[in-house]
Design an enzyme around this catalytic site. Structure first.
Site, PDB file in Angstrom:
ATOM      1  N   ARG A  78       0.775  -1.243   0.000  1.00 59.61           N
ATOM      2  CA  ARG A  78       0.000   0.000   0.000  1.00 59.61           C
ATOM      3  C   ARG A  78       0.805   1.291   0.000  1.00 59.61           C
ATOM      4  NH1 ARG A  78      -4.316  -1.586   4.510  1.00 59.61           N
ATOM      5  NH2 ARG A  78      -2.479  -2.765   5.116  1.00 59.61           N
ATOM      6  N   ASP A  99      -0.382 -14.399   0.167  1.00 57.01           N
ATOM      7  CA  ASP A  99      -0.350 -14.240   1.611  1.00 57.01           C
ATOM      8  C   ASP A  99      -0.157 -15.593   2.266  1.00 57.01           C
ATOM      9  OD1 ASP A  99      -0.917 -12.011   3.721  1.00 57.01           O
ATOM     10  OD2 ASP A  99      -1.871 -13.820   4.476  1.00 57.01           O
TER      11      ASP A  99
HETATM   12  O1  1CP Z   1      -5.247  -4.653   1.782  1.00 51.78           O
HETATM   13  C1  1CP Z   1      -4.102  -5.046   1.614  1.00 51.78           C
HETATM   14  O2  1CP Z   1      -3.420  -4.629   0.692  1.00 51.78           O
HETATM   15  C2  1CP Z   1      -3.687  -6.109   2.602  1.00 51.78           C
HETATM   16  C3  1CP Z   1      -2.327  -5.985   3.221  1.00 51.78           C
HETATM   17  C4  1CP Z   1      -1.560  -7.275   2.952  1.00 51.78           C
HETATM   18  C5  1CP Z   1      -0.535  -7.463   2.021  1.00 51.78           C
HETATM   19  C6  1CP Z   1       0.056  -6.427   1.093  1.00 51.78           C
HETATM   20  C7  1CP Z   1      -1.795  -8.535   3.558  1.00 51.78           C
HETATM   21  C8  1CP Z   1      -2.817  -8.864   4.583  1.00 51.78           C
HETATM   22  N1  1CP Z   1      -0.925  -9.447   3.015  1.00 51.78           N
HETATM   23  C9  1CP Z   1      -0.141  -8.846   2.065  1.00 51.78           C
HETATM   24  C10 1CP Z   1       0.863  -9.484   1.203  1.00 51.78           C
HETATM   25  C11 1CP Z   1       1.873 -10.378   1.813  1.00 51.78           C
HETATM   26  N2  1CP Z   1       1.793 -10.989   3.037  1.00 51.78           N
HETATM   27  C12 1CP Z   1       3.072 -10.792   1.197  1.00 51.78           C
HETATM   28  C13 1CP Z   1       3.380 -10.418  -0.262  1.00 51.78           C
HETATM   29  C14 1CP Z   1       4.683 -10.320  -0.784  1.00 51.78           C
HETATM   30  C15 1CP Z   1       5.535  -9.132  -0.357  1.00 51.78           C
HETATM   31  O3  1CP Z   1       5.503  -8.098  -1.054  1.00 51.78           O
HETATM   32  O4  1CP Z   1       6.319  -9.269   0.608  1.00 51.78           O
HETATM   33  C16 1CP Z   1       3.752 -11.613   2.106  1.00 51.78           C
HETATM   34  C17 1CP Z   1       5.106 -12.283   1.954  1.00 51.78           C
HETATM   35  C18 1CP Z   1       2.926 -11.739   3.262  1.00 51.78           C
HETATM   36  C19 1CP Z   1       3.257 -12.564   4.435  1.00 51.78           C
HETATM   37  C20 1CP Z   1       2.433 -12.474   5.673  1.00 51.78           C
HETATM   38  N3  1CP Z   1       1.075 -12.311   5.806  1.00 51.78           N
HETATM   39  C21 1CP Z   1       2.979 -12.644   6.984  1.00 51.78           C
HETATM   40  C22 1CP Z   1       4.424 -12.950   7.271  1.00 51.78           C
HETATM   41  C23 1CP Z   1       5.298 -11.766   7.272  1.00 51.78           C
HETATM   42  C24 1CP Z   1       4.998 -10.713   8.330  1.00 51.78           C
HETATM   43  O5  1CP Z   1       4.665  -9.588   7.930  1.00 51.78           O
HETATM   44  O6  1CP Z   1       5.136 -11.012   9.528  1.00 51.78           O
HETATM   45  C25 1CP Z   1       1.917 -12.522   7.892  1.00 51.78           C
HETATM   46  C26 1CP Z   1       2.000 -12.629   9.408  1.00 51.78           C
HETATM   47  C27 1CP Z   1       0.713 -12.328   7.155  1.00 51.78           C
HETATM   48  C28 1CP Z   1      -0.679 -12.218   7.675  1.00 51.78           C
HETATM   49  C29 1CP Z   1      -1.324 -10.956   7.244  1.00 51.78           C
HETATM   50  N4  1CP Z   1      -1.786 -10.749   5.984  1.00 51.78           N
HETATM   51  C30 1CP Z   1      -2.274  -9.468   5.850  1.00 51.78           C
HETATM   52  C31 1CP Z   1      -2.085  -8.818   7.105  1.00 51.78           C
HETATM   53  C32 1CP Z   1      -2.494  -7.397   7.422  1.00 51.78           C
HETATM   54  C33 1CP Z   1      -1.465  -9.752   7.966  1.00 51.78           C
HETATM   55  C34 1CP Z   1      -1.054  -9.513   9.425  1.00 51.78           C
HETATM   56  C35 1CP Z   1      -2.209  -9.770  10.313  1.00 51.78           C
HETATM   57  C36 1CP Z   1      -1.952  -9.585  11.819  1.00 51.78           C
HETATM   58  O7  1CP Z   1      -1.218 -10.379  12.428  1.00 51.78           O
HETATM   59  O8  1CP Z   1      -2.538  -8.644  12.372  1.00 51.78           O
END
Ligand code: 1CP
Length: 353
Positions: free
Chosen positions: A35, A81
């Site tokens: 974003r 994700d």
């Molecule tokens: O509306 C949006 O655009 C949603 C935001 C978003 C995005 C951009 C989410 C929701 N997921 C992603 C993409 C994503 N997630 C990638 C894409 C590749 C990149 O550019 O890196 C990857 C590798 C992930 C991995 C992911 N998802 C992790 C592990 C890494 C980390 O950040 O710790 C985790 C824990 C998630 C779960 C998740 N998905 C989305 C959110 C907001 C969350 C976190 C939720 C929480 O614990 O509150």
């Protein structure tokens, strides 16, 4: 398409991930598509909801490539994700606006038994198609850029599946692991099998390295860490390497502290990703010299930019010189990050600090 057997093994990221000390180090950033980029927000709007974006291959491939086009990173990471594995297993999932992921919580034997391991490849087919499209686009327009596939690790994914949403302590999941280790173990084994299959399919579609995200590894005491983080991760690495021995695997045991050393020795990953709190010099002393390191700039220093960013990045570069190393953040990029600060960081890392 095994990177080790083609000329593409010359890609700087793959060389570093395979144990070579490349300098200046190759770089990419966790959540580099997202974003903070106006072009991402545009495509996200077009897709509607987040799951639709992850399962529409041409849109998902487009956002995967956006940061490459803008900054020329050394790695593109598949846009998807970690929660798409529970989704492919049949667990109800939605991404509520401003609230994060919401899953139908999985709390008993019936729910664990209802997971459909045999449906994962079919349901996740659009994600593998994204990998195929992205790899083809990189081959045509950015031949030095390596494509990274990924999955969550069983512990972190199970934590969301049991809890049903994000949490600061995942107490239901941690409680279940103590109260009913047989049931929790069954869930973890299902995830080891599903994740193996999911990563193998990404590799077959063109992923050249894979990363296991264990964002919540650091919540566990040592005994639980060995049982639910190290052992299942080691099983996945073994399973993947049995079929594709030269595919580099990156592990990210976030907030593991000193257990990062045991994780590096026992999981068989090629590179360990350091979180923001890890001292790179301590990691270098705990992790065997043939295992690479990745990380670990504080994403908030990237929001701040300027001198703060330069100072932090230079400290990491100085500590990592001479080791197989990939420059990255210590956690995902923040959505408030000014895109020009990322450009400033790329220039700095490209100069070697
Ligand atoms: O509306 C949006 O655009 C949603 C935001 C978003 C995005 C951009 C989410 C929701 N997921 C992603 C993409 C994503 N997630 C990638 C894409 C590749 C990149 O550019 O890196 C990857 C590798 C992930 C991995 C992911 N998802 C992790 C592990 C890494 C980390 O950040 O710790 C985790 C824990 C998630 C779960 C998740 N998905 C989305 C959110 C907001 C969350 C976190 C939720 C929480 O614990 O509150």
């Amino acid at each position: 398409m095994d990177a080790g057997t083609t000329g593409e093994a010359r890609k700087p990221l793959l060389r570093a991930l395979s144990g070579e000390a490349v300098w200046p180090p190759p770089m990419w950033l966790m959540r580099q598509a997202g974003r903070y980029l106006p072009e991402y927000r545009e495509v996200r709007k077009q897709a509607g909801d987040f799951i639709a974006l992850c399962t529409t291959p041409d849109l998902a491939a487009e956002v995967t490539i956006q940061p490459i086009r803008r900054y020329g990173m050394d790695g593109a990471i598949l846009f998807s994700d970690i929660l798409m594995v529970p989704w492919a297993l049949g667990q109800g999932l939605r991404f509520a606006e401003g609230e994060g992921p919401v899953l139908d919580p999985l709390r008993d034997a019936t729910a664990v038994a209802s997971l459909e391991l045999d449906k994962v490849r079919e349901r996740a087919a659009p994600i593998f198609e994204t990998v195929r499209l992205t790899r083809a686009a990189l081959a045509a327009h950015a031949p030095k850029v390596a494509l990274i596939g990924f999955a969550g690790s069983p512990w972190t994914v199970a934590a969301y599946m049991v809890e049903g949403h994000g949490s600061k302590d995942f107490r239901t999941a941690r409680g279940m692991a103590y109260a009913d280790p047989t049931l929790f173990g069954r869930l973890i084994r299902t995830l080891v099998d599903a994740t193996t299959d999911y990563l193998l399919a990404q590799i077959e579609a063109g992923a050249e390295a894979v990363m296991l995200f264990d964002s919540w590894a650091g919540m566990l005491p040592p005994g639980q860490f060995r049982r639910w983080v190290i052992e299942p991760s080691a099983a996945i690495v073994r399973n993947v390497k049995r079929v594709h021995p030269s595919i580099p695997v990156i592990g990210f045991p976030r907030l593991a502290g000193p257990l990062i050393g045991e994780y590096a020795q026992r999981t068989g990953v090629n590179t360990v990703a350091m979180d923001t709190a890890m001292d790179p010099r301590l990691a270098a002393s705990l992790v065997p010299a043939n295992v690479g390191l990745q990380g670990n700039l504080d994403p908030l220093s990237l929001v701040a930019g300027g001198i703060a960013l330069e100072t932090e990045a230079r400290q990491i570069l100085a500590a990592m010189r001479g080791r197989p190393f990939v420059f990255n953040l210590g956690h995902g990029i923040e959505k408030e990050t000014p895109p020009e600060h990322v450009a400033q960081l790329v220039r700095l890392v490209r100069s070697g600090g």
